[in-house]
Motif scaffolding. Structure first.
Motif, PDB file in Angstrom:
ATOM      1  N   ALA A   1       6.770   1.157  -4.120  1.00 43.16           N
ATOM      2  CA  ALA A   1       7.907   0.683  -3.329  1.00 43.16           C
ATOM      3  C   ALA A   1       8.809  -0.217  -4.173  1.00 43.16           C
ATOM      4  CB  ALA A   1       7.410  -0.059  -2.093  1.00 43.16           C
ATOM      5  N   THR A   2       8.191  -1.140  -4.908  1.00 43.47           N
ATOM      6  CA  THR A   2       8.984  -2.026  -5.753  1.00 43.47           C
ATOM      7  C   THR A   2       9.577  -1.267  -6.940  1.00 43.47           C
ATOM      8  OG1 THR A   2       6.947  -2.694  -6.913  1.00 43.47           O
ATOM      9  CG2 THR A   2       7.724  -4.115  -5.147  1.00 43.47           C
ATOM     10  N   LYS A   3       8.831  -0.297  -7.456  1.00 43.84           N
ATOM     11  CA  LYS A   3       9.311   0.481  -8.621  1.00 43.84           C
ATOM     12  C   LYS A   3      10.577   1.248  -8.281  1.00 43.84           C
ATOM     13  CE  LYS A   3       7.808   3.968 -11.976  1.00 43.84           C
ATOM     14  NZ  LYS A   3       7.925   3.139 -13.179  1.00 43.84           N
ATOM     15  N   LEU A   4      10.543   1.992  -7.172  1.00 47.49           N
ATOM     16  CA  LEU A   4      11.704   2.795  -6.810  1.00 47.49           C
ATOM     17  C   LEU A   4      12.871   1.932  -6.346  1.00 47.49           C
ATOM     18  CD1 LEU A   4      10.248   5.959  -5.037  1.00 47.49           C
ATOM     19  CD2 LEU A   4      11.412   5.806  -7.235  1.00 47.49           C
ATOM     20  N   THR A   5      12.565   0.767  -5.782  1.00 45.51           N
ATOM     21  CA  THR A   5      13.630  -0.122  -5.346  1.00 45.51           C
ATOM     22  C   THR A   5      14.208  -0.901  -6.527  1.00 45.51           C
ATOM     23  OG1 THR A   5      12.455  -0.425  -3.239  1.00 45.51           O
ATOM     24  CG2 THR A   5      14.255  -1.936  -3.701  1.00 45.51           C
ATOM     25  N   GLN A   6      13.326  -1.322  -7.431  1.00 43.56           N
ATOM     26  CA  GLN A   6      13.759  -2.127  -8.564  1.00 43.56           C
ATOM     27  C   GLN A   6      14.264  -1.323  -9.746  1.00 43.56           C
ATOM     28  OE1 GLN A   6      10.263  -4.584  -9.359  1.00 43.56           O
ATOM     29  NE2 GLN A   6      11.456  -6.395  -8.861  1.00 43.56           N
ATOM     30  N   LEU A   7      13.815  -0.082  -9.877  1.00 45.29           N
ATOM     31  CA  LEU A   7      14.107   0.695 -11.077  1.00 45.29           C
ATOM     32  C   LEU A   7      15.582   0.696 -11.449  1.00 45.29           C
ATOM     33  CD1 LEU A   7      12.967   2.437 -13.330  1.00 45.29           C
ATOM     34  CD2 LEU A   7      13.231   4.424 -11.829  1.00 45.29           C
TER      35      LEU A   7
ATOM     36  N   SER B   1      -3.109   9.218  -8.884  1.00 38.99           N
ATOM     37  CA  SER B   1      -3.496   8.743  -7.562  1.00 38.99           C
ATOM     38  C   SER B   1      -2.809   7.417  -7.244  1.00 38.99           C
ATOM     39  CB  SER B   1      -5.011   8.548  -7.498  1.00 38.99           C
ATOM     40  OG  SER B   1      -5.416   7.470  -8.331  1.00 38.99           O
ATOM     41  N   ILE B   2      -2.861   7.041  -5.957  1.00 33.00           N
ATOM     42  CA  ILE B   2      -2.313   5.746  -5.540  1.00 33.00           C
ATOM     43  C   ILE B   2      -3.038   4.617  -6.272  1.00 33.00           C
ATOM     44  CG2 ILE B   2      -2.027   4.173  -3.585  1.00 33.00           C
ATOM     45  CD1 ILE B   2      -1.728   6.602  -1.782  1.00 33.00           C
ATOM     46  N   GLU B   3      -4.348   4.770  -6.458  1.00 31.23           N
ATOM     47  CA  GLU B   3      -5.137   3.755  -7.162  1.00 31.23           C
ATOM     48  C   GLU B   3      -4.701   3.620  -8.626  1.00 31.23           C
ATOM     49  OE1 GLU B   3      -6.346   6.060  -5.194  1.00 31.23           O
ATOM     50  OE2 GLU B   3      -7.211   4.875  -3.549  1.00 31.23           O
ATOM     51  N   ASP B   4      -4.329   4.739  -9.277  1.00 29.31           N
ATOM     52  CA  ASP B   4      -3.854   4.677 -10.664  1.00 29.31           C
ATOM     53  C   ASP B   4      -2.609   3.809 -10.777  1.00 29.31           C
ATOM     54  OD1 ASP B   4      -5.873   6.362 -11.556  1.00 29.31           O
ATOM     55  OD2 ASP B   4      -4.674   8.182 -11.283  1.00 29.31           O
ATOM     56  N   PHE B   5      -1.713   3.977  -9.816  1.00 32.56           N
ATOM     57  CA  PHE B   5      -0.509   3.152  -9.802  1.00 32.56           C
ATOM     58  C   PHE B   5      -0.851   1.689  -9.509  1.00 32.56           C
ATOM     59  CE2 PHE B   5       1.662   7.208  -9.514  1.00 32.56           C
ATOM     60  CZ  PHE B   5       2.867   6.984 -10.162  1.00 32.56           C
ATOM     61  N   GLY B   6      -1.871   1.472  -8.710  1.00 28.64           N
ATOM     62  CA  GLY B   6      -2.298   0.110  -8.407  1.00 28.64           C
ATOM     63  C   GLY B   6      -2.854  -0.599  -9.626  1.00 28.64           C
TER      64      GLY B   6
ATOM     65  N   TYR C   1      -3.451  -0.485  -1.564  1.00 28.99           N
ATOM     66  CA  TYR C   1      -2.239  -1.154  -1.095  1.00 28.99           C
ATOM     67  C   TYR C   1      -1.401  -1.635  -2.274  1.00 28.99           C
ATOM     68  CZ  TYR C   1      -3.199  -1.208   3.925  1.00 28.99           C
ATOM     69  OH  TYR C   1      -3.389  -0.846   5.235  1.00 28.99           O
ATOM     70  N   ASN C   2      -2.069  -1.980  -3.354  1.00 26.78           N
ATOM     71  CA  ASN C   2      -1.340  -2.386  -4.546  1.00 26.78           C
ATOM     72  C   ASN C   2      -0.532  -1.217  -5.105  1.00 26.78           C
ATOM     73  OD1 ASN C   2      -0.841  -4.727  -6.117  1.00 26.78           O
ATOM     74  ND2 ASN C   2      -2.096  -3.944  -7.785  1.00 26.78           N
ATOM     75  N   GLY C   3      -1.120  -0.019  -5.056  1.00 23.97           N
ATOM     76  CA  GLY C   3      -0.407   1.170  -5.495  1.00 23.97           C
ATOM     77  C   GLY C   3       0.803   1.465  -4.633  1.00 23.97           C
ATOM     78  N   LEU C   4       0.622   1.366  -3.316  1.00 25.99           N
ATOM     79  CA  LEU C   4       1.728   1.598  -2.387  1.00 25.99           C
ATOM     80  C   LEU C   4       2.846   0.578  -2.591  1.00 25.99           C
ATOM     81  CD1 LEU C   4      -0.408   2.324   0.800  1.00 25.99           C
ATOM     82  CD2 LEU C   4       1.005   3.994  -0.433  1.00 25.99           C
TER      83      LEU C   4
ATOM     84  N   ASP D   1       1.534  11.184   1.026  1.00 26.19           N
ATOM     85  CA  ASP D   1       0.603  10.065   0.825  1.00 26.19           C
ATOM     86  C   ASP D   1       1.313   8.736   0.627  1.00 26.19           C
ATOM     87  OD1 ASP D   1      -1.493  11.835   0.986  1.00 26.19           O
ATOM     88  OD2 ASP D   1      -1.776  12.012  -1.188  1.00 26.19           O
ATOM     89  N   TRP D   2       2.597   8.797   0.294  1.00 29.20           N
ATOM     90  CA  TRP D   2       3.347   7.583  -0.042  1.00 29.20           C
ATOM     91  C   TRP D   2       4.286   7.141   1.077  1.00 29.20           C
ATOM     92  CZ3 TRP D   2       2.076   5.144  -4.520  1.00 29.20           C
ATOM     93  CH2 TRP D   2       1.354   5.898  -5.461  1.00 29.20           C
ATOM     94  N   GLU D   3       4.070   7.637   2.281  1.00 30.73           N
ATOM     95  CA  GLU D   3       4.964   7.301   3.400  1.00 30.73           C
ATOM     96  C   GLU D   3       5.065   5.788   3.616  1.00 30.73           C
ATOM     97  OE1 GLU D   3       5.354   8.039   8.256  1.00 30.73           O
ATOM     98  OE2 GLU D   3       3.781   9.034   7.089  1.00 30.73           O
ATOM     99  N   TYR D   4       3.931   5.105   3.527  1.00 26.52           N
ATOM    100  CA  TYR D   4       3.925   3.664   3.806  1.00 26.52           C
ATOM    101  C   TYR D   4       4.751   2.889   2.777  1.00 26.52           C
ATOM    102  CZ  TYR D   4       2.035  -0.699   5.678  1.00 26.52           C
ATOM    103  OH  TYR D   4       1.901  -1.926   6.272  1.00 26.52           O
TER     104      TYR D   4
END
Length: 406
Positions: free
Chosen positions: A238-244, A33-38, A231-234, A308-311
């Motif tokens: 965003a940072t993960k895919l940009t920074q990876l 879930s988004i919360e898990d990533f957060g 929001y932390n998950g979102l 779910d990850w559009e934002y």
């Protein structure tokens, strides 16, 4: 092996690891879930801060060593510092568990901090010994362990599987590097004592790195309390895919760049070429990346991670101006580290953190929406990165000019 061949080899291995990691993300974003990533982002943020001070940056001091005795001293004090800091963190976590009933998962922090710090010290040892192949293979071991751990971890730990994969990757890389560099342990002496001459630079570098880590991890530590874990998950994806891709490449080439600058430290003209040309290449790549992210990020996140990850795609577009300008400063930071500009780097990180805290205070008191917060935070990061790049090029030019005049 030449400098260019080292870069190509490391970059090739890390590109493979990057692609392999990215391929699994669509599955992870649909299972977790988004919360898990957060939650993972919060833990990882704390770990990043702990990591940079775990060995008092003696891993960086190894690169500036002029002889084997200095290498052995840096290794010994690095091991000793790792143990002292790990015990301090463990004590703090135990106190937190007993008096404040914090999450037991935080017990991972001292354990992972210790093995990560030893891995960093041994990585520096590998670089100065020219063991580029071993360094590359350790990255493969870490990446495979992360992926397998997070996929299998969901079946065992459900939402905590992401954290399991993170821990497994650090542990497996530690064991691999430890086996390959076991000769380094014979150089470690617990009798080596701290002194003014062997602690000044490490402490300055540690404070500088700590300020950098703390200020860069501030968002994932404050977003949950202001905007919520979702929001932390979102933000984290965003940072993960940009920074990876940036992290994989920069972490791989930074040790090589540090070693190359150190080996040419007496040739100021060559140093200038390395800093200017290297920064220029990375800067061009950064501009291309910013344009591509702002054009395609939102649609890409919907297709790649799920609706779910559009934002996260919208967030990634604005984060690009900060993260990619940070990518362009790898040569700048490496150069300033080797020539010992720790005081400047410390002042730089201190002012950057102050401005970032001001952004957070302004956001909190002004009831600023989440996207506006990300915009302000990214602009501050970009401006400071450009300042750092400009300063390093200026110093390299001045040193080269001084050499010619002599």
């Amino acid at each position: 092996m030449s400098f260019l061949k080292k870069i190509i080899k490391i970059a090739s291995v890390n590109t493979f690891c990057q692609v392999f990691t990215i391929i699994t993300l669509p599955y992870l974003t649909r299972v977790y879930s988004i919360e898990d990533f957060g939650i993972l982002a919060q833990l990882n943020g704390v770990l990043m801060v702990a990591y940079v001070c775990s060995c008092l940056r003696y891993d960086q001091i190894i690169y500036t060593a002029e002889n084997n005795k200095q290498v052995n001293t840096a290794l010994s004090l690095g091991f000793k510092s790792s143990l002292i800091i790990t015990i301090t963190i463990l004590f703090s976590v135990v106190v937190g568990l007993y008096f404040f009933h914090i999450n037991y998962i935080l017990l991972l922090i001292p354990f992972l901090t210790f093995i990560y710090s030893i891995s960093q010290l041994l990585t520096s040892y590998l670089v100065i010994k020219g063991e580029v192949s071993t360094l590359a293979r350790s990255t493969v071991v870490k990446t495979i362990s992360l992926i397998v751990g997070q996929i299998v971890g969901y079946q065992i730990f459900e939402g905590k599987g992401l954290i399991f994969g993170l821990a497994l990757s650090v542990i497996m890389q530690f064991f691999y590097i430890g086996v390959k560099t076991r000769s380094a342990f014979s150089y470690v002496s617990w009798k080596v004592k701290y002194s003014k001459s062997n602690t000044k630079k490490p402490i300055m570098s540690t404070i500088q790195s700590l300020l950098n880590a703390f200020s860069s991890q501030l968002p994932v530590m404050i977003i949950p309390s202001i905007y919520g874990v979702q929001y932390n998950g979102l933000y984290s994806l965003a940072t993960k895919l940009t920074q990876l891709p940036l992290i994989l490449v920069t972490n791989a080439i930074r040790p090589i760049i540090l070693g190359e600058i150190n080996s040419n430290i007496s040739d100021k003209q060559q140093i200038k070429k390395i800093v200017v040309h290297g920064t220029g290449y990375l800067f061009v790549l950064s501009i291309i990346g910013i344009i591509l992210l702002n054009t395609f990020a939102t649609d890409f996140f919907i297709w790649f991670s799920g609706p779910d990850w559009e934002y996260s795609g919208k967030i990634a577009g604005i984060l690009a101006i900060w993260l990619l300008s940070a990518f362009a400063n790898v040569f700048a930071v490496s150069y300033l580290t080797v020539i010992g500009k720790f005081k400047f780097l410390l002042q730089y990180e201190a002012f950057l953190m102050i401005f970032r805290i001001l952004v957070i205070l302004f956001t909190f008191n002004g009831n600023i929406d989440f996207y506006s917060f990300v915009v302000l935070y990214s602009i501050v990061g970009m401006l400071f990165n450009l300042l750092l790049i400009s300063y390093s090029i200026f110093k390299a030019h001045i040193y080269a000019k001084t050499t010619l005049s002599n």
